[in-house]
Design a protein around this motif. Sequence first.
Motif, PDB file in Angstrom:
ATOM      1  N   GLY A 174      -8.104  20.824 -57.556  1.00  0.00           N
ATOM      2  CA  GLY A 174      -6.838  20.902 -58.283  1.00  0.00           C
ATOM      3  C   GLY A 174      -5.831  19.923 -57.747  1.00  0.00           C
ATOM      4  N   THR A 175      -5.801  19.751 -56.430  1.00  0.00           N
ATOM      5  CA  THR A 175      -4.861  18.793 -55.848  1.00  0.00           C
ATOM      6  C   THR A 175      -5.200  17.373 -56.246  1.00  0.00           C
ATOM      7  N   ALA A 176      -6.497  17.021 -56.193  1.00  0.00           N
ATOM      8  CA  ALA A 176      -6.912  15.672 -56.580  1.00  0.00           C
ATOM      9  C   ALA A 176      -6.639  15.415 -58.052  1.00  0.00           C
ATOM     10  N   GLY A 177      -6.857  16.428 -58.903  1.00  0.00           N
ATOM     11  CA  GLY A 177      -6.656  16.262 -60.332  1.00  0.00           C
ATOM     12  C   GLY A 177      -5.204  16.097 -60.722  1.00  0.00           C
ATOM     13  N   SER A 178      -4.322  16.467 -59.831  1.00  0.00           N
ATOM     14  CA  SER A 178      -2.908  16.357 -60.154  1.00  0.00           C
ATOM     15  C   SER A 178      -2.388  14.936 -60.038  1.00  0.00           C
ATOM     16  N   GLN A 179      -3.201  13.962 -59.578  1.00  0.00           N
ATOM     17  CA  GLN A 179      -2.756  12.591 -59.399  1.00  0.00           C
ATOM     18  C   GLN A 179      -3.025  11.795 -60.665  1.00  0.00           C
ATOM     19  N   LEU A 180      -1.961  11.451 -61.383  1.00  0.00           N
ATOM     20  CA  LEU A 180      -2.074  10.684 -62.622  1.00  0.00           C
ATOM     21  C   LEU A 180      -2.351   9.222 -62.310  1.00  0.00           C
ATOM     22  N   GLN A 181      -3.290   8.622 -63.023  1.00  0.00           N
ATOM     23  CA  GLN A 181      -3.624   7.216 -62.863  1.00  0.00           C
ATOM     24  C   GLN A 181      -3.616   6.538 -64.233  1.00  0.00           C
ATOM     25  N   VAL A 182      -3.042   5.329 -64.288  1.00  0.00           N
ATOM     26  CA  VAL A 182      -2.956   4.556 -65.534  1.00  0.00           C
ATOM     27  C   VAL A 182      -3.575   3.187 -65.293  1.00  0.00           C
ATOM     28  N   THR A 183      -4.442   2.748 -66.206  1.00  0.00           N
ATOM     29  CA  THR A 183      -5.127   1.464 -66.073  1.00  0.00           C
ATOM     30  C   THR A 183      -4.913   0.633 -67.338  1.00  0.00           C
ATOM     31  N   THR A 184      -4.474  -0.622 -67.149  1.00  0.00           N
ATOM     32  CA  THR A 184      -4.321  -1.561 -68.261  1.00  0.00           C
ATOM     33  C   THR A 184      -4.977  -2.882 -67.895  1.00  0.00           C
ATOM     34  N   ALA A 185      -5.357  -3.634 -68.926  1.00  0.00           N
ATOM     35  CA  ALA A 185      -5.894  -4.979 -68.695  1.00  0.00           C
ATOM     36  C   ALA A 185      -4.736  -5.922 -68.385  1.00  0.00           C
ATOM     37  N   PRO A 186      -4.936  -6.880 -67.474  1.00  0.00           N
ATOM     38  CA  PRO A 186      -3.837  -7.815 -67.159  1.00  0.00           C
ATOM     39  C   PRO A 186      -3.333  -8.567 -68.381  1.00  0.00           C
ATOM     40  N   SER A 187      -4.226  -8.905 -69.307  1.00  0.00           N
ATOM     41  CA  SER A 187      -3.803  -9.661 -70.486  1.00  0.00           C
ATOM     42  C   SER A 187      -4.794  -9.428 -71.619  1.00  0.00           C
ATOM     43  N   SER A 188      -4.330  -9.700 -72.841  1.00  0.00           N
ATOM     44  CA  SER A 188      -5.146  -9.618 -74.050  1.00  0.00           C
ATOM     45  C   SER A 188      -4.851 -10.843 -74.904  1.00  0.00           C
ATOM     46  N   THR A 189      -5.820 -11.195 -75.761  1.00  0.00           N
ATOM     47  CA  THR A 189      -5.671 -12.359 -76.629  1.00  0.00           C
ATOM     48  C   THR A 189      -5.957 -11.948 -78.064  1.00  0.00           C
ATOM     49  N   ALA A 190      -5.133 -12.421 -79.003  1.00  0.00           N
ATOM     50  CA  ALA A 190      -5.333 -12.140 -80.424  1.00  0.00           C
ATOM     51  C   ALA A 190      -4.933 -13.371 -81.216  1.00  0.00           C
ATOM     52  N   ARG A 191      -5.398 -13.409 -82.469  1.00  0.00           N
ATOM     53  CA  ARG A 191      -5.080 -14.535 -83.344  1.00  0.00           C
ATOM     54  C   ARG A 191      -3.914 -14.156 -84.254  1.00  0.00           C
ATOM     55  N   VAL A 192      -3.052 -15.123 -84.480  1.00  0.00           N
ATOM     56  CA  VAL A 192      -1.909 -14.916 -85.359  1.00  0.00           C
ATOM     57  C   VAL A 192      -2.406 -14.519 -86.747  1.00  0.00           C
TER      58      VAL A 192
ATOM     59  N   LEU B 145      -4.144  -3.365 -77.474  1.00  0.00           N
ATOM     60  CA  LEU B 145      -3.744  -3.440 -76.074  1.00  0.00           C
ATOM     61  C   LEU B 145      -4.254  -2.200 -75.361  1.00  0.00           C
ATOM     62  N   GLN B 146      -5.199  -2.402 -74.443  1.00  0.00           N
ATOM     63  CA  GLN B 146      -5.881  -1.294 -73.790  1.00  0.00           C
ATOM     64  C   GLN B 146      -4.971  -0.608 -72.770  1.00  0.00           C
ATOM     65  N   CYS B 147      -4.999   0.723 -72.780  1.00  0.00           N
ATOM     66  CA  CYS B 147      -4.310   1.539 -71.776  1.00  0.00           C
ATOM     67  C   CYS B 147      -5.083   2.848 -71.628  1.00  0.00           C
TER      68      CYS B 147
ATOM     69  N   VAL C 291       2.943   6.376 -69.091  1.00  0.00           N
ATOM     70  CA  VAL C 291       2.299   7.669 -69.342  1.00  0.00           C
ATOM     71  C   VAL C 291       2.914   8.699 -68.413  1.00  0.00           C
ATOM     72  N   GLY C 292       3.338   9.819 -68.986  1.00  0.00           N
ATOM     73  CA  GLY C 292       3.856  10.926 -68.196  1.00  0.00           C
ATOM     74  C   GLY C 292       2.993  12.163 -68.394  1.00  0.00           C
ATOM     75  N   TYR C 293       2.757  12.878 -67.315  1.00  0.00           N
ATOM     76  CA  TYR C 293       1.972  14.114 -67.403  1.00  0.00           C
ATOM     77  C   TYR C 293       2.603  15.128 -66.447  1.00  0.00           C
ATOM     78  N   GLY C 294       3.215  16.149 -67.011  1.00  0.00           N
ATOM     79  CA  GLY C 294       3.930  17.105 -66.175  1.00  0.00           C
ATOM     80  C   GLY C 294       5.128  16.424 -65.540  1.00  0.00           C
TER      81      GLY C 294
ATOM     82  N   GLN D 225       2.780   3.781 -64.930  1.00  0.00           N
ATOM     83  CA  GLN D 225       2.838   2.758 -65.965  1.00  0.00           C
ATOM     84  C   GLN D 225       1.917   1.595 -65.618  1.00  0.00           C
ATOM     85  N   GLY D 226       1.587   0.832 -66.635  1.00  0.00           N
ATOM     86  CA  GLY D 226       0.780  -0.374 -66.473  1.00  0.00           C
ATOM     87  C   GLY D 226       1.294  -1.452 -67.414  1.00  0.00           C
ATOM     88  N   ASN D 227       1.216  -2.704 -66.985  1.00  0.00           N
ATOM     89  CA  ASN D 227       1.695  -3.838 -67.785  1.00  0.00           C
ATOM     90  C   ASN D 227       0.522  -4.683 -68.268  1.00  0.00           C
TER      91      ASN D 227
END
Length: 661
Positions: A26-44, A50-52, A122-125, A130-132
């Motif tokens: 329960g203690t370990a599960g209480s630690q929120l983690q957020v992962t994002t890719a450093p950058s993404s590419t798309a065509r106009v 955008l992954q999160c 991301v907020g939980y409780g 956050q991730g950029n």
Amino acid sequence: MVTVAGRTDAWALCLGGLLLFLLVLGTAGSQLQVTTAPSSTARVGSGALLQCRFDVGGPVALDSLWVTWYFWEEKVAWYEQGRNQAQPGASLPSEKELQSGDASLSLAVVTVSDEGLYRCVVGYGAQQRQGNTTLHLLAAPTISIPREPAVADVETSLLCHVGGFFPKDVDVAWLRDGQVLEGFTRSSPQRNPDGTFNLTLNYTFIPAYSDAGSVFSCRVHHAALRQSLQVDVPLVILGGLTPRPARNWLRGLLLMRAPQQQEVGSAYAPLATGIQVARNLAENSSTTQPPPCPTVNNTTEIILGVLLAVALAAIAAIAVYFYMKRRTGWAVSYSVSELQVPEKCLLGQEVTLCCSMEGTFSKHVAVTWERIHSKEQEIPEHQPISPALPPGWRVTEKRTRTCLTSYLTFTPTLQDDGARVRCIFYHEAKRIREERVSPEIRVWARPQVSEIQVLPEWDPRDQVPFAVQLHNFYPREVPPIQWGWDGAENGEEDPAQIDKNADGTFTATSVWRVPSRSLTRPELRVRVCVQHGPGKPLSERELSLRAVGLLRPPDVSEISLTESMATGKGVTLSCRIAGHFPGELSVTWLKRRKGEDTAVILRDSAECRVEPGTAVLARDGKSFQQETRLILWTSRDKGAEYICRVGHLTLETCIEKSWPS
């Protein structure tokens, strides 16, 4: 044989181990983690994802979850309390996908203005992470080549227009029959209204008849292309005053034999090519005798042929003349380029504008420039030419047989904001002129961003005011400012205060207030990011709590007997703590009996009650103070020592005070 008591002890051990495992899980599960890719590419013009991803260590309870996406400082999409909302064109995953830990942002159709920094919060409780991620956009270039015939022995310019590409880094070249040419020029990339860029590639040369059929190619390499883009254009040549088809037809006409003298007529008709025709005749004749002298009829035919040739040449010259004449007033072919101005001219940084006339025109054509002040609402047409320019503005030109290019170089000032310039090509004697007027010049100055500092006045006193100043920017609009930190709460940004400087530029102060009670870890860092505009570099500043001097250790007083109860009823011990920042600290009361080395932690019981106390702000808001008490319900143990232990994030070891001292 195991007894009942033994089995009971074994079950107790197993149950205790299971409870310990669940507690750790329960203690370990209480630690929120957020992962994002450093950058993404798309065509106009296409969509972007955008992954999160986030992890709470167990099943996700949607009533405890909230998600917010920001583009710079603008709120793009958010989920909270079962409600999923977004700006037009943006969307978040469904609740089922959110429960699986997916908080990615979808953009339906992206444009160049959508490129930049995105933030997934991301907020939980009671937790927040956050991730950029940075979105990079690509737009593939297109090629357009005006297909006009060239004239033999006349300087010709081949133009290749490359448009609609992003980013502006591009590799272009002219080729001839597959080989890269040297000596071509390219214009600077100009920004289109949609944010993409275009440029023009120019190759100037003098074609000959032998060049007809050569294939000229415009080739482009760009990050948005999987392979190079190339457009081929065969060279078509007009033959000067007598195009080649006309000359061939004339030659055939002159080689026609007169009916009454078929044997020798053709040997004398073409004067210009008589040797070749005579040789051909000799090859086909069975006699080697020289040809007879021309008769009267032969001479008449020759004269008529020459007159016919002259007439055909005149007709061809007139045809070429009317083909090349495209503008009223000029007796030759030419084109004048549009006058382009950078979207923004950096204050104090030199700018060069270019305007050119290409084609065939008189050598007496001159060029001049005019500056049209921004206060002039209307631009009069065909006003008298006034070559006067502001001090420091200089004009240079480059002239060839078929191209006159003029360059205007100046260093923009604030007085140039909103002004326009006019480029005029004119022939003074013939009173003929062509002119181009530029769009409005937009001057801007990049702000100089100061380091983050803490203001001396705290109002309200329970919030720490972090401030950053933007110096000497222009125009007055404050660039987007994004504050953030790696804490658990967001701060509140005050409206920027803007002041005008003596030189016409502006200075703005942005203040971001963070609740004092949120600053609980010395490794926290406050960050600010200033966006100067699409495609412009960012200015980032960062400040740690340790570096700013906010952290202060507590001052712990000696323990005192603050209250005496009736004899035999017990006492109250008190310890004052003051001057610390942040306010969060730990207070523990201990008791060491006489003759013992180890102190025992005291908790509320029939013997005593522990009151840790509550931290309250000092009058200036820059420190905290509190009072802790230990109430002994019965008389204290004889010879026992009571200890107040205080811990704070600024202390490597706790401070201890004992009573009696």
